[in-house]
Design a protein around this motif. Structure first.
Motif, PDB file in Angstrom:
ATOM      1  N   GLU A  75     -17.229   8.837  10.179  1.00 21.34           N
ATOM      2  CA  GLU A  75     -18.197   9.595   9.383  1.00 21.34           C
ATOM      3  C   GLU A  75     -19.542   8.884   9.351  1.00 21.34           C
ATOM      4  O   GLU A  75     -20.598   9.525   9.490  1.00 21.34           O
ATOM      5  CB  GLU A  75     -17.673   9.803   7.966  1.00 21.34           C
ATOM      6  CG  GLU A  75     -18.616  10.602   7.076  1.00 21.34           C
ATOM      7  CD  GLU A  75     -18.007  10.945   5.735  1.00 21.34           C
ATOM      8  OE1 GLU A  75     -18.786  11.083   4.762  1.00 21.34           O
ATOM      9  OE2 GLU A  75     -16.775  11.086   5.643  1.00 21.34           O
ATOM     10  N   GLY A  76     -19.520   7.560   9.170  1.00 21.73           N
ATOM     11  CA  GLY A  76     -20.764   6.809   9.178  1.00 21.73           C
ATOM     12  C   GLY A  76     -21.486   6.900  10.506  1.00 21.73           C
ATOM     13  O   GLY A  76     -22.718   7.033  10.557  1.00 21.73           O
ATOM     14  N   ALA A  77     -20.740   6.841  11.602  1.00 27.14           N
ATOM     15  CA  ALA A  77     -21.354   6.962  12.922  1.00 27.14           C
ATOM     16  C   ALA A  77     -21.989   8.337  13.106  1.00 27.14           C
ATOM     17  O   ALA A  77     -23.120   8.466  13.601  1.00 27.14           O
ATOM     18  CB  ALA A  77     -20.309   6.710  14.004  1.00 27.14           C
ATOM     19  N   LEU A  78     -21.276   9.382  12.692  1.00 29.58           N
ATOM     20  CA  LEU A  78     -21.787  10.741  12.854  1.00 29.58           C
ATOM     21  C   LEU A  78     -23.060  10.969  12.053  1.00 29.58           C
ATOM     22  O   LEU A  78     -24.066  11.457  12.580  1.00 29.58           O
ATOM     23  CB  LEU A  78     -20.696  11.739  12.441  1.00 29.58           C
ATOM     24  CG  LEU A  78     -21.074  13.224  12.440  1.00 29.58           C
ATOM     25  CD1 LEU A  78     -21.568  13.669  13.802  1.00 29.58           C
ATOM     26  CD2 LEU A  78     -19.881  14.075  11.985  1.00 29.58           C
ATOM     27  N   THR A  79     -23.040  10.615  10.771  1.00 29.76           N
ATOM     28  CA  THR A  79     -24.204  10.884   9.928  1.00 29.76           C
ATOM     29  C   THR A  79     -25.385   9.963  10.250  1.00 29.76           C
ATOM     30  O   THR A  79     -26.527  10.335  10.011  1.00 29.76           O
ATOM     31  CB  THR A  79     -23.837  10.732   8.441  1.00 29.76           C
ATOM     32  OG1 THR A  79     -23.321   9.419   8.207  1.00 29.76           O
ATOM     33  CG2 THR A  79     -22.811  11.764   8.030  1.00 29.76           C
ATOM     34  N   SER A  80     -25.117   8.803  10.802  1.00 31.70           N
ATOM     35  CA  SER A  80     -26.187   7.867  11.106  1.00 31.70           C
ATOM     36  C   SER A  80     -26.796   8.089  12.486  1.00 31.70           C
ATOM     37  O   SER A  80     -27.837   7.514  12.808  1.00 31.70           O
ATOM     38  CB  SER A  80     -25.668   6.423  11.005  1.00 31.70           C
ATOM     39  OG  SER A  80     -25.187   6.156   9.700  1.00 31.70           O
ATOM     40  N   LEU A 230     -25.062   3.677   8.210  1.00 34.61           N
ATOM     41  CA  LEU A 230     -24.852   2.576   9.145  1.00 34.61           C
ATOM     42  C   LEU A 230     -26.145   2.103   9.788  1.00 34.61           C
ATOM     43  O   LEU A 230     -26.170   1.022  10.391  1.00 34.61           O
ATOM     44  CB  LEU A 230     -23.827   2.979  10.209  1.00 34.61           C
ATOM     45  CG  LEU A 230     -22.433   3.346   9.680  1.00 34.61           C
ATOM     46  CD1 LEU A 230     -21.435   3.428  10.823  1.00 34.61           C
ATOM     47  CD2 LEU A 230     -21.947   2.372   8.623  1.00 34.61           C
ATOM     48  N   THR A 231     -27.215   2.868   9.660  1.00 33.97           N
ATOM     49  CA  THR A 231     -28.525   2.367  10.103  1.00 33.97           C
ATOM     50  C   THR A 231     -28.898   1.157   9.256  1.00 33.97           C
ATOM     51  O   THR A 231     -29.285   0.096   9.784  1.00 33.97           O
ATOM     52  CB  THR A 231     -29.581   3.465   9.967  1.00 33.97           C
ATOM     53  OG1 THR A 231     -29.146   4.640  10.672  1.00 33.97           O
ATOM     54  CG2 THR A 231     -30.912   3.002  10.538  1.00 33.97           C
TER      55      THR A 231
END
Length: 393
Positions: A75-80, A230-231
């Protein structure tokens, strides 16, 4: 197996594809006095674990460790990496690849699904056609629900031929540290995994490894997450810092567990995990329980029990024997069962599982020649080894 009186003496084992067996000294690491994540010791642990995760990948990607499962990391990878309103293509052919499409829709992205029936392989050209005007592609490498290893290299190559600017996020939750994975050569932007799989650490950590190139395209201050921004997390972790309190004890255990995997070249690690999976598949086939997928993953053997047995029956009988396997994922709980040497296991564990399957199937009144599964497992281990020795260098 007519006499089951010894079963209470059996060692309890995890032979499922996660959570997995953990090396005793890694568990002992969790009993150390509490360190502070902001102290020099804690910073050193974080930086060492991140470096080892990159080393296990084999490419110079930057690792972010999240205090979450692999789903949280994904989820963090997708939204970031994906701005609001963007088109996201989800390639799915099983339970976990379907999850990423559900996640994308829940987060409000314009989501297009490219689906194959469970157990079948994704078609690279179908995925590429759907992704020609997309921002992000979500694809699963090793599908834990079906035992299929999708051709990630071919899928990404076909998609990038139509859309060079496409961002590719790969679910490598059960393939990372287990099978050949060359994201830089294949053009994968982000690799996602979790601690309770190939890295043989207790559950609780997720990993995202970002390519150097994609980092310039990350979304600053994403409005679709705070904890999983994650940015911001990547910037902090590069400096030995974390915006939130990390599970530093688990990170220390992870760092220790990675040492075992990094003790050999990646190619040796990948080949040995392949041999172990081949042994499980050969054992199952000898008992009339062949693999479900045509292109099998080294992470898990997903086997179809002989009629009239069901996957739930096999998994339940193994549980009675103290061996925790899994039936299929809904709606295929009865169609298959799943066993694995993922995690802290070796070839002798694969042979042990072959013997367990013989005891299990005999107790369920399956007719077979005693020793057939163990012999088939040994032969599978030996055949692949001989082929490797004979191959030209």
């Amino acid at each position: 197996m007519t006499d089951a009186s010894h079963l209470p003496l059996n060692r309890q084992r995890l032979i499922a594809p996660g959570p997995v067996e953990v090396e005793p000294r890694v568990l002992l690491e969790l009993a150390r006095p509490q360190m502070h994540h902001r102290a020099p010791e804690g910073i050193e642990v974080l930086m060492e674990a991140r470096a080892k995760l990159t080393q296990l990948l084999g490419d110079p990607y930057d690792a972010v460790i999240t205090t979450s499962s692999g789903t949280g990391a994904f989820e963090g990878a997708l939204t970031s990496l994906t701005p609001e309103g963007a088109k996201v293509v989800n390639a799915q052919a099983g339970k976990f690849s379907e999850r990423w499409g559900d996640m994308s829709e829940r987060l409000g992205y314009h989501t297009v699904r490219v689906a194959k029936p469970w157990g079948e392989l994704l078609d690279p050209e179908e995925v590429a056609d759907a992704a020609k005007d997309a921002h992000t592609l979500l694809v699963t490498h090793s599908e834990t629900s079906t035992g299929a290893l999708h051709d990630l290299a071919a899928i990404v190559a076909a998609a990038r031929a139509q859309n060079p600017d496409l961002i590719v996020i790969a679910d490598c939750i059960t393939s990372y540290g287990v099978t050949e994975l060359r994201p830089a050569a294949w053009g994968v932007d982000a690799i996602v995994s979790g601690s309770q799989k190939g890295t043989a650490t207790p559950p609780g950590l997720g990993f995202v490894l970002f390519s150097p190139e994609v980092q310039d395209r990350m979304v600053p201050a994403t409005g679709r997450g705070f904890y999983l921004d994650l940015t911001r997390e990547l910037k902090g972790q590069k400096a030995g810092n974390t915006p939130q309190t990390p599970a530093i004890n688990l990170i220390s255990a992870l760092s220790l567990a990675l040492d075992r995997l990094l003790a050999v070249p990646l190619e040796v690690l990948w080949a040995e995990k392949r041999r172990q999976a081949d042994a499980l598949i050969a054992a199952g086939s000898a008992l009339g329980a062949p693999a479900w997928a045509a292109r099998t993953s080294p992470a898990v053997a997903v086997l179809r029990p002989p009629v009239p047995l069901t996957g739930r029956q096999v998994a339940a009988r193994l549980a009675e024997m103290g061996q925790r396997a899994l039936p299929g994922q809904a709606p295929f709980e009865d169609a298959v069962f799943r066993v694995s040497t993922l995690g802290y296991a070796d070839r002798y564990d694969a042979l042990g599982i072959a013997g367990m399957l013989e005891d299990c199937f005999e107790s369920l009144d399956v007719r077979f020649e005693r020793g057939a599964a163990v012999r088939a497992a040994w032969e599978a281990l030996g055949e692949r080894r001989q082929a490797e020795v004979a191959a030209p260098r």
